[in-house]
Design a protein around this motif. Structure first.
Motif, PDB file in Angstrom:
ATOM      1  N   PRO A 183      32.302   6.228  -4.832  1.00 37.16           N
ATOM      2  CA  PRO A 183      31.550   7.435  -4.442  1.00 37.16           C
ATOM      3  C   PRO A 183      30.121   7.447  -4.965  1.00 37.16           C
ATOM      4  O   PRO A 183      29.241   8.035  -4.344  1.00 37.16           O
ATOM      5  N   GLN A 184      29.865   6.790  -6.098  1.00 36.95           N
ATOM      6  CA  GLN A 184      28.511   6.777  -6.645  1.00 36.95           C
ATOM      7  C   GLN A 184      27.557   6.044  -5.717  1.00 36.95           C
ATOM      8  O   GLN A 184      26.392   6.437  -5.558  1.00 36.95           O
ATOM      9  N   ALA A 185      28.045   4.972  -5.063  1.00 34.84           N
ATOM     10  CA  ALA A 185      27.215   4.249  -4.101  1.00 34.84           C
ATOM     11  C   ALA A 185      26.909   5.133  -2.900  1.00 34.84           C
ATOM     12  O   ALA A 185      25.817   5.066  -2.331  1.00 34.84           O
ATOM     13  N   GLN A 186      27.865   5.974  -2.495  1.00 35.64           N
ATOM     14  CA  GLN A 186      27.617   6.907  -1.397  1.00 35.64           C
ATOM     15  C   GLN A 186      26.511   7.895  -1.763  1.00 35.64           C
ATOM     16  O   GLN A 186      25.622   8.179  -0.950  1.00 35.64           O
ATOM     17  N   ILE A 187      26.559   8.405  -2.980  1.00 39.36           N
ATOM     18  CA  ILE A 187      25.532   9.354  -3.437  1.00 39.36           C
ATOM     19  C   ILE A 187      24.155   8.693  -3.390  1.00 39.36           C
ATOM     20  O   ILE A 187      23.179   9.290  -2.911  1.00 39.36           O
ATOM     21  N   SER A 188      24.056   7.453  -3.859  1.00 35.05           N
ATOM     22  CA  SER A 188      22.773   6.749  -3.868  1.00 35.05           C
ATOM     23  C   SER A 188      22.259   6.525  -2.449  1.00 35.05           C
ATOM     24  O   SER A 188      21.060   6.681  -2.185  1.00 35.05           O
ATOM     25  N   ALA A 189      23.167   6.151  -1.522  1.00 33.58           N
ATOM     26  CA  ALA A 189      22.754   5.900  -0.137  1.00 33.58           C
ATOM     27  C   ALA A 189      22.208   7.160   0.512  1.00 33.58           C
ATOM     28  O   ALA A 189      21.197   7.130   1.227  1.00 33.58           O
ATOM     29  N   VAL A 190      22.852   8.296   0.260  1.00 27.94           N
ATOM     30  CA  VAL A 190      22.392   9.562   0.835  1.00 27.94           C
ATOM     31  C   VAL A 190      21.030   9.952   0.270  1.00 27.94           C
ATOM     32  O   VAL A 190      20.125  10.376   0.998  1.00 27.94           O
ATOM     33  N   HIS A 205      25.485  18.616  -1.268  1.00 29.27           N
ATOM     34  CA  HIS A 205      25.626  17.172  -1.059  1.00 29.27           C
ATOM     35  C   HIS A 205      27.114  16.831  -1.190  1.00 29.27           C
ATOM     36  O   HIS A 205      27.653  16.746  -2.292  1.00 29.27           O
ATOM     37  N   VAL A 206      27.778  16.622  -0.059  1.00 31.12           N
ATOM     38  CA  VAL A 206      29.224  16.410  -0.037  1.00 31.12           C
ATOM     39  C   VAL A 206      29.533  14.936  -0.288  1.00 31.12           C
ATOM     40  O   VAL A 206      28.952  14.051   0.345  1.00 31.12           O
ATOM     41  N   VAL A 207      30.460  14.686  -1.201  1.00 34.28           N
ATOM     42  CA  VAL A 207      30.866  13.325  -1.574  1.00 34.28           C
ATOM     43  C   VAL A 207      32.380  13.214  -1.423  1.00 34.28           C
ATOM     44  O   VAL A 207      33.118  14.141  -1.768  1.00 34.28           O
ATOM     45  N   ASP A 208      32.824  12.088  -0.879  1.00 36.97           N
ATOM     46  CA  ASP A 208      34.259  11.808  -0.760  1.00 36.97           C
ATOM     47  C   ASP A 208      34.773  11.298  -2.098  1.00 36.97           C
ATOM     48  O   ASP A 208      34.549  10.148  -2.471  1.00 36.97           O
ATOM     49  N   GLY A 209      35.465  12.163  -2.841  1.00 31.59           N
ATOM     50  CA  GLY A 209      35.959  11.768  -4.158  1.00 31.59           C
ATOM     51  C   GLY A 209      37.024  10.692  -4.110  1.00 31.59           C
ATOM     52  O   GLY A 209      37.268  10.016  -5.114  1.00 31.59           O
ATOM     53  N   SER A 210      37.677  10.504  -2.944  1.00 32.84           N
ATOM     54  CA  SER A 210      38.733   9.498  -2.836  1.00 32.84           C
ATOM     55  C   SER A 210      38.206   8.131  -2.423  1.00 32.84           C
ATOM     56  O   SER A 210      38.968   7.176  -2.322  1.00 32.84           O
ATOM     57  N   HIS A 211      36.898   8.013  -2.177  1.00 29.53           N
ATOM     58  CA  HIS A 211      36.319   6.738  -1.765  1.00 29.53           C
ATOM     59  C   HIS A 211      36.315   5.768  -2.944  1.00 29.53           C
ATOM     60  O   HIS A 211      36.150   6.190  -4.100  1.00 29.53           O
ATOM     61  N   PRO A 212      36.448   4.449  -2.675  1.00 28.65           N
ATOM     62  CA  PRO A 212      36.448   3.477  -3.783  1.00 28.65           C
ATOM     63  C   PRO A 212      35.171   3.487  -4.619  1.00 28.65           C
ATOM     64  O   PRO A 212      35.211   3.163  -5.799  1.00 28.65           O
ATOM     65  N   ALA A 262      31.240  -6.034  -2.344  1.00 27.90           N
ATOM     66  CA  ALA A 262      31.265  -6.775  -1.089  1.00 27.90           C
ATOM     67  C   ALA A 262      32.463  -6.375  -0.240  1.00 27.90           C
ATOM     68  O   ALA A 262      32.350  -6.182   0.978  1.00 27.90           O
ATOM     69  N   ASP A 263      33.630  -6.225  -0.866  1.00 28.16           N
ATOM     70  CA  ASP A 263      34.826  -5.831  -0.119  1.00 28.16           C
ATOM     71  C   ASP A 263      34.690  -4.414   0.444  1.00 28.16           C
ATOM     72  O   ASP A 263      35.094  -4.137   1.578  1.00 28.16           O
ATOM     73  N   ASN A 264      34.118  -3.504  -0.353  1.00 26.10           N
ATOM     74  CA  ASN A 264      33.920  -2.133   0.135  1.00 26.10           C
ATOM     75  C   ASN A 264      32.998  -2.108   1.346  1.00 26.10           C
ATOM     76  O   ASN A 264      33.206  -1.340   2.292  1.00 26.10           O
ATOM     77  N   SER A 265      31.956  -2.940   1.299  1.00 24.60           N
ATOM     78  CA  SER A 265      31.034  -3.010   2.429  1.00 24.60           C
ATOM     79  C   SER A 265      31.743  -3.502   3.685  1.00 24.60           C
ATOM     80  O   SER A 265      31.543  -2.974   4.782  1.00 24.60           O
ATOM     81  N   ASP A 308      42.069  16.733  -3.881  1.00 26.01           N
ATOM     82  CA  ASP A 308      43.532  16.756  -3.909  1.00 26.01           C
ATOM     83  C   ASP A 308      44.126  15.357  -3.830  1.00 26.01           C
ATOM     84  O   ASP A 308      45.263  15.130  -4.264  1.00 26.01           O
ATOM     85  N   VAL A 309      43.385  14.394  -3.260  1.00 26.17           N
ATOM     86  CA  VAL A 309      43.897  13.022  -3.138  1.00 26.17           C
ATOM     87  C   VAL A 309      43.084  12.025  -3.969  1.00 26.17           C
ATOM     88  O   VAL A 309      43.414  10.843  -3.996  1.00 26.17           O
ATOM     89  N   ALA A 310      42.026  12.486  -4.617  1.00 24.16           N
ATOM     90  CA  ALA A 310      41.171  11.588  -5.400  1.00 24.16           C
ATOM     91  C   ALA A 310      41.757  11.363  -6.789  1.00 24.16           C
ATOM     92  O   ALA A 310      42.564  12.159  -7.285  1.00 24.16           O
ATOM     93  N   ASP A 311      41.333  10.266  -7.404  1.00 21.05           N
ATOM     94  CA  ASP A 311      41.730   9.972  -8.787  1.00 21.05           C
ATOM     95  C   ASP A 311      41.072  11.011  -9.698  1.00 21.05           C
ATOM     96  O   ASP A 311      39.837  11.144  -9.703  1.00 21.05           O
ATOM     97  N   PRO A 312      41.858  11.762 -10.489  1.00 22.41           N
ATOM     98  CA  PRO A 312      41.269  12.803 -11.358  1.00 22.41           C
ATOM     99  C   PRO A 312      40.198  12.265 -12.296  1.00 22.41           C
ATOM    100  O   PRO A 312      39.222  12.960 -12.594  1.00 22.41           O
ATOM    101  N   GLU A 313      40.359  11.019 -12.758  1.00 22.70           N
ATOM    102  CA  GLU A 313      39.354  10.443 -13.659  1.00 22.70           C
ATOM    103  C   GLU A 313      38.032  10.217 -12.934  1.00 22.70           C
ATOM    104  O   GLU A 313      36.959  10.428 -13.506  1.00 22.70           O
ATOM    105  N   VAL A 314      38.109   9.799 -11.647  1.00 22.11           N
ATOM    106  CA  VAL A 314      36.886   9.598 -10.856  1.00 22.11           C
ATOM    107  C   VAL A 314      36.189  10.930 -10.636  1.00 22.11           C
ATOM    108  O   VAL A 314      34.969  11.048 -10.782  1.00 22.11           O
TER     109      VAL A 314
END
Length: 496
Positions: free
Chosen positions: A366-373, A357-364, A91-94, A395-401
């Motif tokens: 990113p999996q939801a972005q992939i599904s929306a696309v 299919h470009v995904v923003d790895g730094s987004h809170p 909800a907060d991300n939305s 370069d700015v994303a969480d390596p674990e993500v």
């Protein structure tokens, strides 16, 4: 005689002393018999009753001191959301995405509030009580607009406006406004206008006799007592003009589609492979196109900076040409009107040989972005193209993500358009995945047919080449069009 007041007091005491807990229905009303009417997972009443403030959304400048300037600015907005499913992080991300959309449209975000409900209120979307609370927040913040994080029906928008006393728009209208600001080409402007008119048509307002219409038949000529209406009213005139304009725009877009199809078929006829770049808005698609081709496409840190598709030509390391197409960005709950209006543009993706299919790895999320696309791609029938997930901003994303995305997707690669990291591997991947000529031929070319020898080196995979006394003896893999050009010089043909 017992007073009505005493009756209600005794009833309240009885309820307080009863063995069962007081139950409320899904709208917060007391159930008289105290029994639980369960219709699925019930929301916590305290949570449902609260209008939660979402922190960190304000884009108000803190260093502006000119009171007159602050008072005269328009589009000072309060965001409102109804959270019906998912986690509080969802909800907060939305809401944060809605704040970014509002800022992209030129608004100043003052506050955001979120209500937890099992479903939106059919009348005022968030309930009359919470709408009154929202009115108090609007007054306290000095806002002139409320933006709802969802699509409102015409009735819901009017009812909410009547309570909060300022302009109310929904997420769909906001996205349409951004598209209208950013469209530059003739086709882009036509597509946005079509989507806006389709959204506006069911939302035209009319009251009382303004909805009446002149009677037909003899009454239209002034005959028939009680039959003479005021004539075609403004709302009817607006509706007719909008329908006429929609029909004209559809014809114009269809003709533009024919032109684009002709160009695309020309590239196909020349056996030029195509790569489409798609993804969530602001994921870095244009930055990747610029890195790959030096196209010089507009790059801005805002949503929907690119609306008009850009097609650029590039080459693999061994000189094989291919095209790269940058497409409009997607977003969660992309308005249906926009999907329909931009369908012809999005067909570039469905006609391509490879999809990045470009995904923003730094987004809170990113999996939801992939599904929306992928939802939008499914709507336009672009699901059969081989898809490679390109995790940008590594370069700015969480390596674990980033690592989780690379492991969860069948074909994926991590890059950074800012630093250039990963682009050597991306170019190798494109080279490897693009279709190659598959027809094996052996030809003996006379020395005066240097043009065909040049085409072989440009368009085919040359296996071997030997100069003999009669001409140049070549083994190669070619495409069908080149095979027909070489037909009279064939020594042997074998389909692989």
């Amino acid at each position: 005689m017992t007073s009505q007041h005493d009756f209600f007091n005794r009833r309240a005491d009885a309820l307080a002393d009863s063995e069962f807990d007081v139950q409320y229905d899904q709208d917060g009303f007391l159930l008289e018999d105290g029994t639980e009417h369960r219709d699925g997972d019930q929301l916590d009443r305290a949570e449902r009753a609260a209008l939660r403030r979402v922190e960190g959304l304000s884009t108000e400048l803190q260093d502006v001191t000119e009171v007159e300037y602050r008072q005269l600015r328009l589009e000072r907005v309060v965001l409102a959301g109804v959270w019906t499913e998912g986690t509080v992080e969802d909800a907060d991300n939305s809401m944060r995405e809605l704040a970014a959309l509002a800022e992209t449209a030129g608004s100043t975000v003052l506050a955001g509030v979120m209500q937890r409900r099992s479903k939106p209120d059919p009348s005022t979307w968030m309930g009359s009580g919470k709408a009154a609370d929202l009115r108090a927040i609007v007054i306290a913040e000095g806002a002139d607009t409320v933006i709802a994080d969802g699509e409102l029906s015409p009735g819901q928008r009017r009812a909410l406006e009547d309570v909060v006393k300022v302009k109310v728009i929904d997420r769909t209208a906001l996205i349409l406004d951004i598209f209208a600001q950013h469209a530059k080409s003739k086709e882009g402007k036509a597509q946005v206008e079509l989507a806006q008119l389709q959204y506006l048509l069911p939302r035209l307002r009319g009251w009382g006799e303004s909805m009446s219409r002149q009677a037909g038949g003899q009454a239209a000529g002034g005959q028939g007592m009680g039959s003479r209406g005021p004539g075609e009213t403004k709302i009817e005139l607006d509706r007719r003009r909008i329908n006429t304009r929609i029909a004209k725009l559809k014809r114009e877009i269809a003709s533009m589609k024919t032109i684009r199809d002709t160009k695309r078929h020309g590239r196909k006829a020349n056996e030029v492979p195509s790569v489409a770049i798609a993804g969530y808005t602001n994921a870095g698609k244009s930055s990747i196109l610029n890195r790959l081709t030096g196209a010089g496409v507009l790059v801005q840190n805002q949503l929907f900076a690119t609306l008009d598709p850009t097609v650029r030509r590039s080459e693999t390391a061994d000189g094989r040409p291919y095209t790269l197409a940058d497409t409009v960005g997607f977003v969660r709950n992309l308005p249906h009107q926009l999907v329909e209006a931009f369908r012809s543009t999005l067909e570039e993706v469905g006609e391509s040989d490879l999809l990045l299919h470009v995904v923003d790895g730094s987004h809170p999320d990113p999996q939801a972005q992939i599904s929306a696309v992928r939802e939008v791609l499914a709507e336009v029938g672009a699901t059969d193209v081989k898809e490679v997930v390109v995790v940008n901003k590594s370069d700015v994303a969480d390596p674990e993500v980033v690592d989780r995305l690379l492991r969860s997707e069948k074909y994926a690669i991590a890059v950074s358009a800012h630093t250039g990291a990963g682009f050597a591997e991306l170019l190798e991947l494109i080279d490897r995945e693009l279709p190659r000529p598959q027809i094996r031929v052996e030809v003996l070319l006379p020395y005066d047919r240097g043009d065909l020898l040049s085409r072989l080196h440009d368009e085919a995979d040359v296996i071997s080449s030997e100069h003999t006394g009669e001409g140049t003896h070549v083994h190669a893999k070619v495409n069908p069009s080149l095979e027909s050009a070489l037909e009279e010089y064939l020594v042997r043909v074998a389909a692989e």
